[in-house]
Design an enzyme around this catalytic site. Structure first.
Site, PDB file in Angstrom:
ATOM      1  N   HIS A   1       0.834  -1.207   0.000  1.00  0.00           N
ATOM      2  CA  HIS A   1       0.000   0.000   0.000  1.00  0.00           C
ATOM      3  C   HIS A   1       0.869   1.258   0.000  1.00  0.00           C
ATOM      4  CE1 HIS A   1      -3.093  -2.570   2.414  1.00  0.00           C
ATOM      5  NE2 HIS A   1      -3.542  -2.480   1.172  1.00  0.00           N
TER       6      HIS A   1
ATOM      7  N   ARG B   1      -1.732  -6.409  -7.893  1.00  0.00           N
ATOM      8  CA  ARG B   1      -0.558  -7.235  -7.590  1.00  0.00           C
ATOM      9  C   ARG B   1      -0.337  -8.301  -8.653  1.00  0.00           C
ATOM     10  NH1 ARG B   1      -2.765  -8.186  -1.675  1.00  0.00           N
ATOM     11  NH2 ARG B   1      -4.523  -8.435  -3.064  1.00  0.00           N
TER      12      ARG B   1
ATOM     13  N   SER C   1      -3.067  -7.723   3.118  1.00  0.00           N
ATOM     14  CA  SER C   1      -3.474  -7.486   4.512  1.00  0.00           C
ATOM     15  C   SER C   1      -3.950  -8.784   5.151  1.00  0.00           C
ATOM     16  CB  SER C   1      -4.588  -6.442   4.557  1.00  0.00           C
ATOM     17  OG  SER C   1      -4.099  -5.194   4.142  1.00  0.00           O
TER      18      SER C   1
ATOM     19  N   LYS D   1     -17.385  -6.723   7.058  1.00  0.00           N
ATOM     20  CA  LYS D   1     -16.130  -7.354   7.470  1.00  0.00           C
ATOM     21  C   LYS D   1     -15.995  -7.234   8.978  1.00  0.00           C
ATOM     22  CE  LYS D   1     -13.043  -6.973   3.482  1.00  0.00           C
ATOM     23  NZ  LYS D   1     -11.817  -6.364   2.959  1.00  0.00           N
TER      24      LYS D   1
HETATM   25  O1  PNS Z   1      -8.976  -2.916   0.373  1.00  0.00           O
HETATM   26  P1  PNS Z   1     -10.222  -3.468  -0.244  1.00  0.00           P
HETATM   27  O2  PNS Z   1     -11.009  -4.269   0.769  1.00  0.00           O
HETATM   28  O3  PNS Z   1      -9.962  -4.213  -1.521  1.00  0.00           O
HETATM   29  O4  PNS Z   1     -11.112  -2.184  -0.611  1.00  0.00           O
HETATM   30  C1  PNS Z   1     -12.329  -2.368  -1.285  1.00  0.00           C
HETATM   31  C2  PNS Z   1     -13.120  -1.057  -1.321  1.00  0.00           C
HETATM   32  C3  PNS Z   1     -13.337  -0.534   0.085  1.00  0.00           C
HETATM   33  C4  PNS Z   1     -12.342  -0.025  -2.109  1.00  0.00           C
HETATM   34  C5  PNS Z   1     -14.463  -1.374  -2.018  1.00  0.00           C
HETATM   35  O5  PNS Z   1     -15.080  -2.439  -1.375  1.00  0.00           O
HETATM   36  C6  PNS Z   1     -15.398  -0.196  -2.040  1.00  0.00           C
HETATM   37  O6  PNS Z   1     -15.239   0.706  -2.824  1.00  0.00           O
HETATM   38  N1  PNS Z   1     -16.402  -0.210  -1.131  1.00  0.00           N
HETATM   39  C7  PNS Z   1     -17.357   0.847  -1.004  1.00  0.00           C
HETATM   40  C8  PNS Z   1     -18.748   0.384  -1.415  1.00  0.00           C
HETATM   41  C9  PNS Z   1     -18.952   0.580  -2.889  1.00  0.00           C
HETATM   42  O7  PNS Z   1     -18.789   1.639  -3.436  1.00  0.00           O
HETATM   43  N2  PNS Z   1     -19.324  -0.528  -3.533  1.00  0.00           N
HETATM   44  C10 PNS Z   1     -19.512  -0.579  -4.931  1.00  0.00           C
HETATM   45  C11 PNS Z   1     -18.197  -0.837  -5.629  1.00  0.00           C
HETATM   46  S1  PNS Z   1     -18.538  -1.420  -7.207  1.00  0.00           S
END
Ligand code: PNS
Length: 166
Positions: free
Chosen positions: A17, A91, A129, A41
């Site tokens: 990150h 990644r 993570s 989560k």
């Molecule tokens: O680190 P992560 O868990 O891969 O992050 C994922 C994250 C938080 C960026 C993604 O789940 C997100 O954007 N969540 C917010 C809800 C949202 O907008 N959902 C629709 C996405 S298509």
């Protein structure tokens, strides 16, 4: 002025990150690293406030980077951040489908929003993570995988660990 947002759970922030943050901060005029509050989560390691504190400490020397949190849709946060670029790290091919789906959906919800991918540095391409949490919970040291702000809190939580990871 191009403003970008780097969203994620960051539970916890790891060196992959940090690499993406550093590189994105060089590419854009302003970068907001935003920590997602995800009620689905519930097996997290750190609270949102702890994750924010870790990111804040880590980006303290980066003048054009700020840290925020969001709940709900990322595209809504993009509006409030006055940004139209989402930065994500990739990644390996295994990340691609998940990221592609989110990029398409976000653009469908707000066509002004573009998702740009930064290929994670080779040396951190195996770090996630999930694995950092697992290794730390099982008592090994994650010093080679995370920045000092994460390491201090991981050690405080698990009282260190004697087996070096990596
Ligand atoms: O680190 P992560 O868990 O891969 O992050 C994922 C994250 C938080 C960026 C993604 O789940 C997100 O954007 N969540 C917010 C809800 C949202 O907008 N959902 C629709 C996405 S298509």
């Amino acid at each position: 002025m191009v403003r970008a947002v780097y969203p994620g759970s960051f539970d916890p922030l790891h060196n992959g990150h940090v690499d993406v943050i550093r590189r994105a901060a060089r590419l854009f005029d302003h970068l907001t690293v935003t920590v997602a509050y995800n009620p689905l989560k519930d097996n997290g390691l750190f609270t949102v406030d702890e994750r924010v504190a870790i990111v804040r400490e880590t980006v303290a020397g980066m003048a054009n980077v700020e840290v925020a949190t969001f709940q709900g849709l990322l595209v809504e946060f993009m509006r409030s951040a006055k940004a139209n670029v989402i930065v994500k790290g990739l990644r390996a091919i295994s990340d691609f489908e998940y990221e592609l789906q989110m990029a398409h959906l976000n653009r469908q919800m707000n066509p002004a929003v573009e998702t740009l991918f930064v290929m994670t540095a080779t040396r951190w391409s195996y770090v996630s993570s999930t694995r950092v949490r697992e290794i730390a919970k099982l008592g090994a040291d994650v010093a080679k995988l995370v920045p000092p702000a994460t390491l201090r809190r991981v050690r405080a939580r698990f009282d260190g660990g004697s087996t070096p990871a990596g």
